[in-house]
Design an enzyme around this catalytic site. Sequence first.
Site, PDB file in Angstrom:
ATOM      1  N   THR A 294      23.081 -28.787  -8.364  1.00 21.35           N
ATOM      2  CA  THR A 294      22.455 -29.170  -9.635  1.00 21.35           C
ATOM      3  C   THR A 294      22.975 -30.538 -10.090  1.00 21.35           C
ATOM      4  O   THR A 294      22.206 -31.356 -10.602  1.00 21.35           O
ATOM      5  CB  THR A 294      22.750 -28.108 -10.728  1.00 21.35           C
ATOM      6  OG1 THR A 294      22.404 -26.830 -10.223  1.00 21.35           O
ATOM      7  CG2 THR A 294      21.960 -28.371 -11.988  1.00 21.35           C
ATOM      8  N   GLY A 295      24.252 -30.784  -9.878  1.00 18.08           N
ATOM      9  CA  GLY A 295      24.836 -32.071 -10.275  1.00 18.08           C
ATOM     10  C   GLY A 295      24.140 -33.248  -9.598  1.00 18.08           C
ATOM     11  O   GLY A 295      23.896 -34.285 -10.225  1.00 18.08           O
TER      12      GLY A 295
ATOM     13  N   GLU B   2      31.247 -32.405 -13.475  1.00 20.88           N
ATOM     14  CA  GLU B   2      32.357 -31.583 -12.953  1.00 20.88           C
ATOM     15  C   GLU B   2      31.719 -30.527 -12.069  1.00 20.88           C
ATOM     16  O   GLU B   2      31.092 -29.598 -12.559  1.00 20.88           O
ATOM     17  CB  GLU B   2      33.128 -30.923 -14.106  1.00 20.88           C
ATOM     18  CG  GLU B   2      33.803 -31.886 -15.056  1.00 20.88           C
ATOM     19  CD  GLU B   2      35.029 -32.574 -14.468  1.00 20.88           C
ATOM     20  OE1 GLU B   2      35.379 -32.296 -13.302  1.00 20.88           O
ATOM     21  OE2 GLU B   2      35.618 -33.415 -15.165  1.00 20.88           O
TER      22      GLU B   2
ATOM     23  N   CYS C 142      36.521 -23.269 -11.042  1.00 21.74           N
ATOM     24  CA  CYS C 142      36.219 -24.461 -10.225  1.00 21.74           C
ATOM     25  C   CYS C 142      37.420 -24.864  -9.394  1.00 21.74           C
ATOM     26  O   CYS C 142      37.324 -25.046  -8.185  1.00 21.74           O
ATOM     27  CB  CYS C 142      35.767 -25.596 -11.125  1.00 21.74           C
ATOM     28  SG  CYS C 142      36.852 -25.881 -12.519  1.00 21.74           S
TER      29      CYS C 142
ATOM     30  N   GLY D 228      28.952 -27.568 -13.286  1.00 21.88           N
ATOM     31  CA  GLY D 228      28.207 -26.561 -12.534  1.00 21.88           C
ATOM     32  C   GLY D 228      28.244 -26.884 -11.058  1.00 21.88           C
ATOM     33  O   GLY D 228      29.181 -27.522 -10.576  1.00 21.88           O
ATOM     34  N   SER D 229      27.218 -26.462 -10.357  1.00 23.91           N
ATOM     35  CA  SER D 229      27.224 -26.601  -8.902  1.00 23.91           C
ATOM     36  C   SER D 229      26.938 -28.045  -8.474  1.00 23.91           C
ATOM     37  O   SER D 229      26.297 -28.815  -9.196  1.00 23.91           O
ATOM     38  CB  SER D 229      26.174 -25.676  -8.298  1.00 23.91           C
ATOM     39  OG  SER D 229      24.896 -26.065  -8.754  1.00 23.91           O
ATOM     40  N   THR D 230      27.385 -28.372  -7.285  1.00 23.96           N
ATOM     41  CA  THR D 230      27.122 -29.703  -6.726  1.00 23.96           C
ATOM     42  C   THR D 230      25.620 -29.925  -6.585  1.00 23.96           C
ATOM     43  O   THR D 230      25.105 -31.008  -6.877  1.00 23.96           O
ATOM     44  CB  THR D 230      27.832 -29.835  -5.355  1.00 23.96           C
ATOM     45  OG1 THR D 230      29.239 -29.754  -5.594  1.00 23.96           O
ATOM     46  CG2 THR D 230      27.505 -31.155  -4.675  1.00 23.96           C
TER      47      THR D 230
HETATM   48  P1  NAD Z   1      24.608 -24.151 -11.798  1.00 25.75           P
HETATM   49  O1  NAD Z   1      24.577 -25.548 -11.304  1.00 25.75           O
HETATM   50  O2  NAD Z   1      23.704 -23.160 -11.177  1.00 25.75           O
HETATM   51  O3  NAD Z   1      24.275 -24.090 -13.352  1.00 25.75           O
HETATM   52  C1  NAD Z   1      25.016 -24.813 -14.310  1.00 25.75           C
HETATM   53  C2  NAD Z   1      24.134 -25.115 -15.507  1.00 25.75           C
HETATM   54  O4  NAD Z   1      23.112 -26.036 -15.134  1.00 25.75           O
HETATM   55  C3  NAD Z   1      23.413 -23.898 -16.090  1.00 25.75           C
HETATM   56  O5  NAD Z   1      23.422 -24.013 -17.493  1.00 25.75           O
HETATM   57  C4  NAD Z   1      22.008 -24.052 -15.543  1.00 25.75           C
HETATM   58  O6  NAD Z   1      21.007 -23.433 -16.306  1.00 25.75           O
HETATM   59  C5  NAD Z   1      21.854 -25.559 -15.574  1.00 25.75           C
HETATM   60  N1  NAD Z   1      20.826 -26.104 -14.672  1.00 25.75           N
HETATM   61  C6  NAD Z   1      20.345 -25.584 -13.525  1.00 25.75           C
HETATM   62  N2  NAD Z   1      19.437 -26.424 -12.968  1.00 25.75           N
HETATM   63  C7  NAD Z   1      19.359 -27.517 -13.779  1.00 25.75           C
HETATM   64  C8  NAD Z   1      18.644 -28.745 -13.729  1.00 25.75           C
HETATM   65  N3  NAD Z   1      17.799 -29.025 -12.730  1.00 25.75           N
HETATM   66  N4  NAD Z   1      18.829 -29.639 -14.718  1.00 25.75           N
HETATM   67  C9  NAD Z   1      19.696 -29.388 -15.723  1.00 25.75           C
HETATM   68  N5  NAD Z   1      20.400 -28.247 -15.830  1.00 25.75           N
HETATM   69  C10 NAD Z   1      20.254 -27.320 -14.867  1.00 25.75           C
HETATM   70  O7  NAD Z   1      26.132 -23.701 -11.691  1.00 25.75           O
HETATM   71  P2  NAD Z   1      26.776 -22.253 -11.974  1.00 25.75           P
HETATM   72  O8  NAD Z   1      26.370 -21.329 -10.868  1.00 25.75           O
HETATM   73  O9  NAD Z   1      26.497 -21.860 -13.380  1.00 25.75           O
HETATM   74  O10 NAD Z   1      28.341 -22.557 -11.874  1.00 25.75           O
HETATM   75  C11 NAD Z   1      29.100 -22.374 -10.707  1.00 25.75           C
HETATM   76  C12 NAD Z   1      29.465 -23.726 -10.107  1.00 25.75           C
HETATM   77  O11 NAD Z   1      30.070 -24.553 -11.086  1.00 25.75           O
HETATM   78  C13 NAD Z   1      30.489 -23.618  -8.986  1.00 25.75           C
HETATM   79  O12 NAD Z   1      30.115 -24.452  -7.912  1.00 25.75           O
HETATM   80  C14 NAD Z   1      31.765 -24.160  -9.608  1.00 25.75           C
HETATM   81  O13 NAD Z   1      32.690 -24.693  -8.699  1.00 25.75           O
HETATM   82  C15 NAD Z   1      31.231 -25.183 -10.557  1.00 25.75           C
HETATM   83  N6  NAD Z   1      32.196 -25.462 -11.625  1.00 25.75           N
HETATM   84  C16 NAD Z   1      32.847 -26.674 -11.650  1.00 25.75           C
HETATM   85  C17 NAD Z   1      33.781 -26.941 -12.627  1.00 25.75           C
HETATM   86  C18 NAD Z   1      34.521 -28.254 -12.671  1.00 25.75           C
HETATM   87  O14 NAD Z   1      35.166 -28.537 -13.677  1.00 25.75           O
HETATM   88  N7  NAD Z   1      34.458 -29.069 -11.655  1.00 25.75           N
HETATM   89  C19 NAD Z   1      34.055 -25.982 -13.607  1.00 25.75           C
HETATM   90  C20 NAD Z   1      33.382 -24.755 -13.545  1.00 25.75           C
HETATM   91  C21 NAD Z   1      32.447 -24.514 -12.559  1.00 25.75           C
END
Ligand code: NAD
Length: 476
Positions: free
Chosen positions: A231-232, A249, A283, A227-229
Amino acid sequence: MKAYKNILNGVLVESPESFKSINPATLEELGSVPYSTPDQIDATVEAAKRAQKSWAALPDQERVAYILNIAELFGEHGEFLAELLTREQGKPLGGTGPQDVPGSRFEIAGCEAWTRIPANLSLPSEVVYEDDSRRDELYRLPLGVVAAITPWNWPLMIAVWQIIPALRMGNTVVIKPSEYTSIGTLEMVRLMADILPVGVINSVTGKGDVGSRLVDHPDVNKIMFTGSTETGLKIAARAAARLVPVTLELGGNDAAVVLEDAEPSKIAADLFWGAFLNGGQTCACAKRIYVHESIHDELINQFKTLLKAMPVGDGMKPGIAFGPLQNKVQLDKVVHLLDDAKSEGATVYEGYEPSEKNGYFMPLTIVTGIKDGCRLVDEEQFGPVLPIISYSNLDDVIKAANKLAVGLGASVWSSNIQRAQAVAIQLEAGTVWINKHGAVHPLVPFGGLKKSGMGVEFGVEGLKAVCQTRVITTFK
Ligand code: NAD
């Protein structure tokens, strides 16, 4: 409206509250998704924990057989899952082969490949040292319960990337899909649960708070997050407090560097798909293209021709090459970045006018006359608006490519492979492709540098990431 359910210990469960999943092409409601309660989340982790020991104790070949049965389900139920994916995520149905538009069927084919290939990998114990007096043997053992937390862009394939290696190595899984694309994942997990022993795969659904409770749960032994940096970073901090391993990731802003000896007519189609796959909501898409000034105009002309050949609309309709953005937040973000570039005087060229009016659509767009420092170049747009930057000095481009805090992928385009390799090694990214972009493979480790992530997925390295190591040293 259908009420979708979670899998908890082999049983389909509802929750007292639910939320709706929306088709981003039509804004119709697709169904309701349970909002898992804290007690349900805890019960789900407990179920996964209970199931783990017997799953890990199975002979390796039995686990392999189960996983190969999962691979079969993507054939048997592939069309059902692909249609659900198109309705919920927005990507067109498309085809599976290199000649077809890559859409939901392509994603399902990816699910199958990323299931079948890890099934056939293994991590046997290895003797790491031996002499007359001692023998040191390293074992890779399961960690326990793996929490899988996924985004909305490739919801099924990314879930498979997290689930399958974890199961392969004897872990059990609790998955929390994105709140934007829960239904497809729930259906896929339900089909997996029909195959697997009770409790081996489980799901919870909801927003970030549900993911957060999983991350903090004392019986979760590993977190796989895509997901997003932003949240990561939060997840990494929480996991550090418990000393729990994470694979992250995260976002990227991949540069594609086109050298002056590249032939625009030869590279245009691959570069186009490297940038626009899934409408740029990928991504490792090329998100800023640096092209040498001597071939800039020719490449732009090639791109314009491609844009004109790509109908945008409801992905369930035949002939559609690109669907909508997946959600309104993302659409607003991309429109905002485009408006910002326009206000700085950039030139904008739009492709096909979307055929639908209701959904979260925008045309595929290329933006020229733009420089580093503009938000559309410096920030991850994650959508179908591509900045193309003309350059004259390669050293400056390498610096520009490396100046951001992220480093997921990058690419170099040239007819001279040695020269391209010499540039590639200077780019700060987890993967640098030469004459392609985003070409991931189930046997090749994939992960980001800097704020694009931690650890890798895929191949044998990906299996190691869902194991703990144990050394047994025997004195002779
Ligand atoms: P996001 O971080 O908003 O959400 C991802 C997941 O995390 C969702 O299931 C969400 O409900 C959950 N989440 C949110 N807050 C949380 C927390 N505090 N604790 C635990 N879980 C939580 O990301 P998104 O908008 O769904 O995805 C888009 C982003 O993902 C883009 O930045 C994209 O580049 C990245 N991405 C990276 C890869 C990779 O392999 N590097 C692959 C796909 C997407």
